[in-house]
Design a protein around this motif. Structure first.
Motif, short mmCIF file in Angstrom:
data_model
loop_
_atom_site.label_atom_id
_atom_site.label_comp_id
_atom_site.label_asym_id
_atom_site.label_seq_id
_atom_site.Cartn_x
_atom_site.Cartn_y
_atom_site.Cartn_z
N VAL A 78 0.82 -1.22 0.00
CA VAL A 78 0.00 0.00 0.00
C VAL A 78 0.85 1.26 0.00
CG1 VAL A 78 -1.66 1.35 1.34
CG2 VAL A 78 -1.98 -1.12 1.09
N ASN A 79 1.87 1.30 0.83
CA ASN A 79 2.66 2.52 1.01
C ASN A 79 3.79 2.58 -0.01
OD1 ASN A 79 1.08 3.21 3.29
ND2 ASN A 79 2.29 1.82 4.55
N VAL A 80 3.49 3.15 -1.17
CA VAL A 80 4.46 3.23 -2.26
C VAL A 80 4.72 4.70 -2.60
CG1 VAL A 80 3.87 0.97 -3.21
CG2 VAL A 80 2.60 2.99 -3.96
N ASP A 81 5.87 4.95 -3.22
CA ASP A 81 6.27 6.33 -3.51
C ASP A 81 5.55 6.92 -4.72
OD1 ASP A 81 8.09 6.30 -1.43
OD2 ASP A 81 9.71 5.52 -2.68
N ASP A 82 5.17 6.09 -5.67
CA ASP A 82 4.56 6.59 -6.90
C ASP A 82 3.26 5.85 -7.19
OD1 ASP A 82 5.98 4.27 -7.25
OD2 ASP A 82 6.77 4.80 -9.23
N PRO A 83 2.23 6.07 -6.40
CA PRO A 83 0.96 5.37 -6.60
C PRO A 83 0.31 5.73 -7.94
CG PRO A 83 0.67 7.17 -5.05
CD PRO A 83 2.14 7.06 -5.30
N ALA A 84 -0.42 4.76 -8.48
CA ALA A 84 -1.07 4.95 -9.79
C ALA A 84 -2.36 5.75 -9.69
CB ALA A 84 -1.36 3.59 -10.42
N TRP A 85 -2.90 5.88 -8.49
CA TRP A 85 -4.23 6.47 -8.34
C TRP A 85 -4.34 7.91 -8.87
CZ3 TRP A 85 -8.96 5.55 -8.66
CH2 TRP A 85 -9.94 6.36 -8.08
N PRO A 86 -3.43 8.83 -8.54
CA PRO A 86 -3.59 10.19 -9.08
C PRO A 86 -3.62 10.23 -10.61
CG PRO A 86 -2.02 10.18 -7.27
CD PRO A 86 -2.31 8.74 -7.60
N GLU A 87 -2.75 9.47 -11.25
CA GLU A 87 -2.75 9.43 -12.72
C GLU A 87 -4.05 8.84 -13.24
OE1 GLU A 87 -0.16 7.64 -16.49
OE2 GLU A 87 0.59 7.42 -14.43
N LEU A 88 -4.55 7.82 -12.56
CA LEU A 88 -5.80 7.19 -12.97
C LEU A 88 -6.96 8.16 -12.85
CD1 LEU A 88 -6.72 4.44 -14.02
CD2 LEU A 88 -7.01 3.70 -11.65
N GLN A 89 -7.00 8.93 -11.79
CA GLN A 89 -8.04 9.94 -11.63
C GLN A 89 -8.00 10.95 -12.78
OE1 GLN A 89 -6.87 11.00 -7.49
NE2 GLN A 89 -9.06 10.85 -7.04
N GLY A 90 -6.79 11.34 -13.17
CA GLY A 90 -6.65 12.26 -14.30
C GLY A 90 -7.16 11.66 -15.59
N MET A 91 -6.94 10.38 -15.78
CA MET A 91 -7.43 9.70 -16.99
C MET A 91 -8.95 9.68 -17.00
SD MET A 91 -4.73 6.52 -17.03
CE MET A 91 -5.70 5.55 -18.18
N LEU A 111 -3.38 -7.87 -1.00
CA LEU A 111 -2.54 -8.86 -0.33
C LEU A 111 -2.56 -10.19 -1.07
CD1 LEU A 111 -0.75 -9.39 2.13
CD2 LEU A 111 -2.81 -10.12 3.37
N GLN A 112 -3.74 -10.64 -1.48
CA GLN A 112 -3.82 -11.93 -2.15
C GLN A 112 -3.22 -11.87 -3.56
OE1 GLN A 112 -5.01 -15.01 -0.70
NE2 GLN A 112 -3.76 -15.58 -2.47
N MET A 113 -3.42 -10.76 -4.26
CA MET A 113 -2.87 -10.62 -5.61
C MET A 113 -1.38 -10.30 -5.59
SD MET A 113 -5.87 -8.61 -7.76
CE MET A 113 -5.77 -7.10 -6.78
N GLN A 114 -0.88 -9.78 -4.45
CA GLN A 114 0.52 -9.40 -4.32
C GLN A 114 0.90 -8.35 -5.36
OE1 GLN A 114 3.29 -10.59 -1.94
NE2 GLN A 114 1.28 -10.48 -0.93
N VAL A 115 0.01 -7.37 -5.55
CA VAL A 115 0.30 -6.22 -6.41
C VAL A 115 0.30 -4.98 -5.53
CG1 VAL A 115 -0.70 -7.29 -8.45
CG2 VAL A 115 -2.12 -5.80 -7.03
N THR A 116 0.99 -3.95 -5.95
CA THR A 116 1.10 -2.73 -5.15
C THR A 116 0.19 -1.64 -5.70
OG1 THR A 116 2.83 -1.59 -6.42
CG2 THR A 116 3.55 -3.30 -4.86
N GLY A 117 0.12 -0.55 -4.93
CA GLY A 117 -0.62 0.62 -5.37
C GLY A 117 0.01 1.34 -6.53
N ARG A 118 1.21 0.92 -6.95
CA ARG A 118 1.81 1.49 -8.16
C ARG A 118 1.10 1.03 -9.42
NH1 ARG A 118 6.60 -0.26 -5.58
NH2 ARG A 118 7.80 1.46 -4.67
N SER A 119 0.45 -0.12 -9.34
CA SER A 119 -0.22 -0.69 -10.51
C SER A 119 -1.65 -0.18 -10.60
CB SER A 119 -0.23 -2.22 -10.43
OG SER A 119 -1.07 -2.65 -9.35
N VAL A 120 -2.17 -0.14 -11.81
CA VAL A 120 -3.57 0.24 -12.01
C VAL A 120 -4.49 -0.77 -11.34
CG1 VAL A 120 -5.37 0.52 -13.76
CG2 VAL A 120 -3.11 1.54 -14.11
#
Length: 242
Positions: free
Chosen positions: A8-21, A44-53
């Protein structure tokens, strides 16, 4: 295996860019409110971070309704379908209740449905599933052919593509005059049963002459899967639990 804080705690989350899209897209997009705890369970189950869409959608949304609700993109979910919510990625894909590092979707991760029974999935093991495309790429189960089709893009590219305005071309032959009004009137637990069926010669010849009836989405998917097993090239496999 990474813990939830690392995901969850990542330096470059994808969410702001996604909101712009979303804001820049000419395609109508409705972002449903999410459930933080369910979103974290998905990550947690997917083992993906907030950097990904994929991670951003799970963590920050309850899913997306794209193009007047024609397409439903799954996220973190929130509440029940009866309350006007979409199920989460965890619910659609039957994640274990508690994190299990040994569990993974056998054929692919179902990430979206359209209202006529089309299924978008992220390939896991295409050789075992008999699906086209490479692992990590998107595939589409088409209700007008009863076959899986390779999309030759990953999940983030798929979301960008959804917002690009090219859905009209993709769905050429599966949309009829007045589809927007019929789609907008659907409850989230419903899809449209089209008769004659989309794969039939009659529907291909004159889609506007078909009749459409709102039915539970589970039924739309079940009918498509049954006909694919009987008439298609192969069993389509798991199409998502809704």
């Amino acid at each position: 295996m990474r813990g939830i804080d690392e995901l969850v705690n990542v330096d470059d989350p994808a969410w702001p860019e996604l909101q712009g899209m979303f804001m820049a897209s000419s395609v109508p997009v409705h972002v449903l409110p999410g459930d933080t705890n369910e979103g974290r369970r998905c990550l947690l189950q997917m083992q993906v971070t907030g950097r990904s869409v994929l991670g951003a959608l799970a963590l920050h949304t309850g899913g997306l309704l794209v193009d007047n609700g024609w397409l439903r993109v799954f996220g973190g979910g929130s509440g029940s379908v009866a309350d006007g919510r979409l199920p989460s990625l965890a619910e659609v894909n039957r994640f274990p209740t508690d994190f299990d590092p040994g569990w993974h979707p056998v054929t692919g991760l179902v990430v979206g449905h359209d209202i006529v029974g089309g299924v978008f999935a992220l390939n896991a093991g295409p050789a075992a599933a008999g699906r086209p495309g490479a692992p990590g790429q998107m595939t589409y189960f088409a209700p007008d052919t009863l076959e899986w089709e390779a999309m030759e893009m990953g999940h983030s590219g798929w979301v960008s593509w959804l917002l690009s305005g090219r859905l009209d071309t993709f769905y050429d032959g599966m949309r009829w005059p007045g589809w927007r009004e019929e789609t907008a009137a659907l409850a989230l637990g419903k899809g449209l049963s089209v008769y004659p069926f989309l794969w039939s010669e009659q529907a291909h010849a004159d889609l506007a002459a078909t009749s459409r009836q709102p039915v539970p989405m589970r039924e739309v998917l079940g009918v498509a899967a049954d006909f694919a097993r009987q008439m298609g090239p192969s069993d389509p496999g798991f199409l998502g639990d809704v």
